[in-house]
Write a protein that holds these residues in place. Structure first.
Motif, PDB file in Angstrom:
ATOM      1  N   ALA A 194     -26.134  13.337  -4.008  1.00 47.53           N
ATOM      2  CA  ALA A 194     -25.908  12.522  -2.816  1.00 47.53           C
ATOM      3  C   ALA A 194     -26.904  12.918  -1.738  1.00 47.53           C
ATOM      4  CB  ALA A 194     -24.483  12.698  -2.306  1.00 47.53           C
ATOM      5  N   VAL A 195     -27.531  11.934  -1.120  1.00 44.70           N
ATOM      6  CA  VAL A 195     -28.491  12.170  -0.031  1.00 44.70           C
ATOM      7  C   VAL A 195     -27.892  11.592   1.244  1.00 44.70           C
ATOM      8  CG1 VAL A 195     -30.850  11.798   0.795  1.00 44.70           C
ATOM      9  CG2 VAL A 195     -30.406  12.033  -1.675  1.00 44.70           C
ATOM     10  N   LEU A 196     -27.743  12.456   2.247  1.00 43.77           N
ATOM     11  CA  LEU A 196     -27.132  12.055   3.513  1.00 43.77           C
ATOM     12  C   LEU A 196     -28.155  12.172   4.625  1.00 43.77           C
ATOM     13  CD1 LEU A 196     -24.537  14.101   2.089  1.00 43.77           C
ATOM     14  CD2 LEU A 196     -23.532  12.202   3.371  1.00 43.77           C
ATOM     15  N   GLN A 197     -28.058  11.297   5.598  1.00 46.04           N
ATOM     16  CA  GLN A 197     -29.068  11.197   6.631  1.00 46.04           C
ATOM     17  C   GLN A 197     -28.378  11.142   8.000  1.00 46.04           C
ATOM     18  OE1 GLN A 197     -32.296  11.043   5.686  1.00 46.04           O
ATOM     19  NE2 GLN A 197     -33.446  10.372   7.478  1.00 46.04           N
TER      20      GLN A 197
ATOM     21  N   VAL B 124     -29.095  17.106   1.073  1.00 45.15           N
ATOM     22  CA  VAL B 124     -29.008  16.720  -0.332  1.00 45.15           C
ATOM     23  C   VAL B 124     -27.956  17.594  -0.989  1.00 45.15           C
ATOM     24  CG1 VAL B 124     -30.216  16.450  -2.520  1.00 45.15           C
ATOM     25  CG2 VAL B 124     -31.421  16.006  -0.375  1.00 45.15           C
ATOM     26  N   MET B 125     -26.947  16.980  -1.566  1.00 45.45           N
ATOM     27  CA  MET B 125     -25.849  17.713  -2.199  1.00 45.45           C
ATOM     28  C   MET B 125     -25.780  17.357  -3.677  1.00 45.45           C
ATOM     29  SD  MET B 125     -21.810  17.863  -1.119  1.00 45.45           S
ATOM     30  CE  MET B 125     -21.601  16.073  -1.219  1.00 45.45           C
ATOM     31  N   VAL B 126     -25.703  18.376  -4.519  1.00 46.27           N
ATOM     32  CA  VAL B 126     -25.528  18.215  -5.953  1.00 46.27           C
ATOM     33  C   VAL B 126     -24.087  18.593  -6.282  1.00 46.27           C
ATOM     34  CG1 VAL B 126     -26.385  18.866  -8.237  1.00 46.27           C
ATOM     35  CG2 VAL B 126     -27.945  18.869  -6.271  1.00 46.27           C
ATOM     36  N   ALA B 127     -23.411  17.761  -7.060  1.00 48.55           N
ATOM     37  CA  ALA B 127     -21.999  18.008  -7.369  1.00 48.55           C
ATOM     38  C   ALA B 127     -21.748  17.783  -8.849  1.00 48.55           C
ATOM     39  CB  ALA B 127     -21.102  17.086  -6.551  1.00 48.55           C
TER      40      ALA B 127
END
Length: 489
Positions: free
Chosen positions: A484-487, A442-445
């Motif tokens: 953004a949520v990456l899997q 999980v990335m916060v930008a």
């Protein structure tokens, strides 16, 4: 958001023409940074001018504010043909020739969010490239290469209010932290846009009521404490009375004075913050933060971000939408033992709910003061390992190895949460994260250009974009936040 974003030194004054130079411009699309791309009306293929205080589709008379070999900038000072999205500015002092920090206050709030979505789409296309655009476009609700920019709950409610006076004030009164500088004449002020010059201000419409009620810009109570060049911060925590911080002296040896709301000196140096995490099943979360430490400025941002980031990290299905009607609390039994690595962890905003739900979080943060704050908040949680130090690929590789036994079966972190400063994480950090093989990131930008670069690096490292949301956490400015949520399946 990392403490590295709390403040930055003012830029040196921009080169301004010796005598005012005016130009009539046809205004085009928004550009990252609060400008619009414009060209002279009489030369549609001429030199691009980045104009502020304008709107797409308008014709304006503008004064040039900067001209060099790389870039031309201007401020719109007369609107010759107005956009239907133009409104009376909520903060005139942030208008042409004024202070920075309210550059979109002449734009209707829904149009501000459209503006930001255009900027997001442009950055994803130009900087992220085709793989990023394709990944974002495949998400539900994404149109035109970007997800919608959503209002914060309070702004959404104000915009829907039947009272036109309430609607007119939507997006104001949201900031729990504001910074001022003292002018040479001893008045409260702010820096001009891209300038080291401090201009006096007489109103603070973006600040919450508790800060506006202090009267920092007009009361003699404060003027007797002000000295030219002094920095003045006002902090209105969610629990307790506001504080006024006066920092005087050089950058390397600033003397700090803390005053109460009545102007009395106090030894109080900490504030209490309360975050509602009921949607996650955690009730209220309590934080202790140094008065000079970083905390999210929008009054609703801590609650909204905790809900979205933690649910994005730990929910069975990846999401960036937070708790929805009908959602239950997160399943603590399912998450027990999940190993979480948190980078750029600040004062522990996400660390507290993450460790409360999983029992094991390792965090890394470059600000020693922020880590000290987190330790005060998290002293009861044995599973929280808080490290102060630079976020480097080597540090990520070292902290991210937990040993075997986690849900993913490997020795790396199961989940990584990162909230980098404005310049983003960068390829080296992202490659180090990918080497840990977490199932979810999980990335916060807070910067769409950095987001686009970092998304491209994650996609190139074997991750797919599973969810994304964008939040208008900074109404009346060009800034917004993206999750953004990456899997890795």
């Amino acid at each position: 958001m990392s403490p590295h974003r709390r403040s930055a030194p003012p830029r040196p004054p921009a080169p301004v023409p010796a005598t005012p130079e005016y130009v009539t411009l046809a205004v085009g699309a928004p550009a990252h940074g609060g400008h619009c791309i414009a060209r002279p009306v009489d030369d549609p293929s001429g030199r691009i001018v980045f104009v502020r205080h304008a709107l797409p589709g308008e014709q304006v008379r503008a004064v040039m504010t900067e001209k060099n070999a790389k870039i031309w900038r201007a401020d719109a000072v007369e609107i010759l043909s107005a956009s239907p999205d133009r409104v009376r500015p909520v903060w005139a002092e942030a208008g042409p020739g004024g202070v920075g920090g309210g550059e979109l206050s002449h734009v209707a709030l829904p149009a501000q969010r459209t503006w930001k979505r255009w900027v997001l789409a442009d950055c994803l296309r130009r900087i992220g490239g085709a793989p990023v655009v394709e990944a974002v476009s495949a998400l539900p609700g994404a149109e035109g290469g970007a997800v919608p920019v959503e209002p914060m709950p309070g702004e959404a409610a104000a915009e829907a209010d039947p009272d036109p006076r309430v609607r007119a004030r939507a997006g104001t009164g949201t900031r729990t932290r504001i910074s001022l500088a003292v002018t040479e004449s001893g008045e409260a002020g702010m820096h001009g846009f891209r300038s080291g010059t401090v201009l006096p201000v007489h109103e603070l419409p973006l600040a919450v009521g508790a800060i506006q009620d202090l009267g920092l810009t007009e009361r003699a109570l404060w003027r007797k404490h002000f000295r030219p060049g002094m920095r003045v911060d006002a902090v209105a925590p969610s629990a307790g009375e506001p504080l006024v911080l006066l920092e005087d002296g050089g950058r390397s040896s600033r003397a700090l004075t803390v005053l109460t709301a009545t102007g009395r000196a106090t030894g109080r140096r900490r504030v209490a913050e309360v975050v509602d995490a009921a949607g996650l099943g955690l009730g209220e979360l309590h934080y202790s933060v140094h008065a000079t430490g970083f905390w999210q400025a929008h009054r609703e941002a801590p609650t909204v971000l905790v809900d979205r980031v933690v649910r994005g990290a730990l929910a069975e299905e990846p999401t960036a939408s937070g708790t929805r009607p009908g959602d239950g609390p997160l399943d603590a039994a399912r998450m027990a033992g999940a190993r979480v690595l948190e980078l750029y962890s600040g004062a522990g905003l996400f660390t507290l709910p993450l460790v409360a739900l999983t029992g094991a979080v390792r965090s890394l943060e470059g600000s020693g003061r922020a880590v000290a704050d987190a330790r005060r908040t998290l002293h009861e949680y044995a599973g929280a390992e808080l490290t102060a130090g630079r976020v480097t690929p080597a540090a990520v590789a070292q902290l991210g190895r937990f040993g075997t036994g986690g849900p993913s079966g490997g020795d790396g972190a199961d989940v990584v949460v990162l909230d980098p400063p404005r310049q983003g994480a960068g390829r080296g950090i992202i490659q180090a994260v990918a080497a840990l093989n977490p199932r979810r990131v999980v990335m916060v930008a807070c910067d769409p250009a950095a987001l686009a670069r970092d998304l491209g690096a994650f996609l190139g490292s074997g991750y797919r974009l599973a969810a994304m949301s964008a939040l208008d956490m900074f109404p009346h400015t060009h800034h917004f936040e993206t999750i953004a949520v990456l899997q890795r399946d």
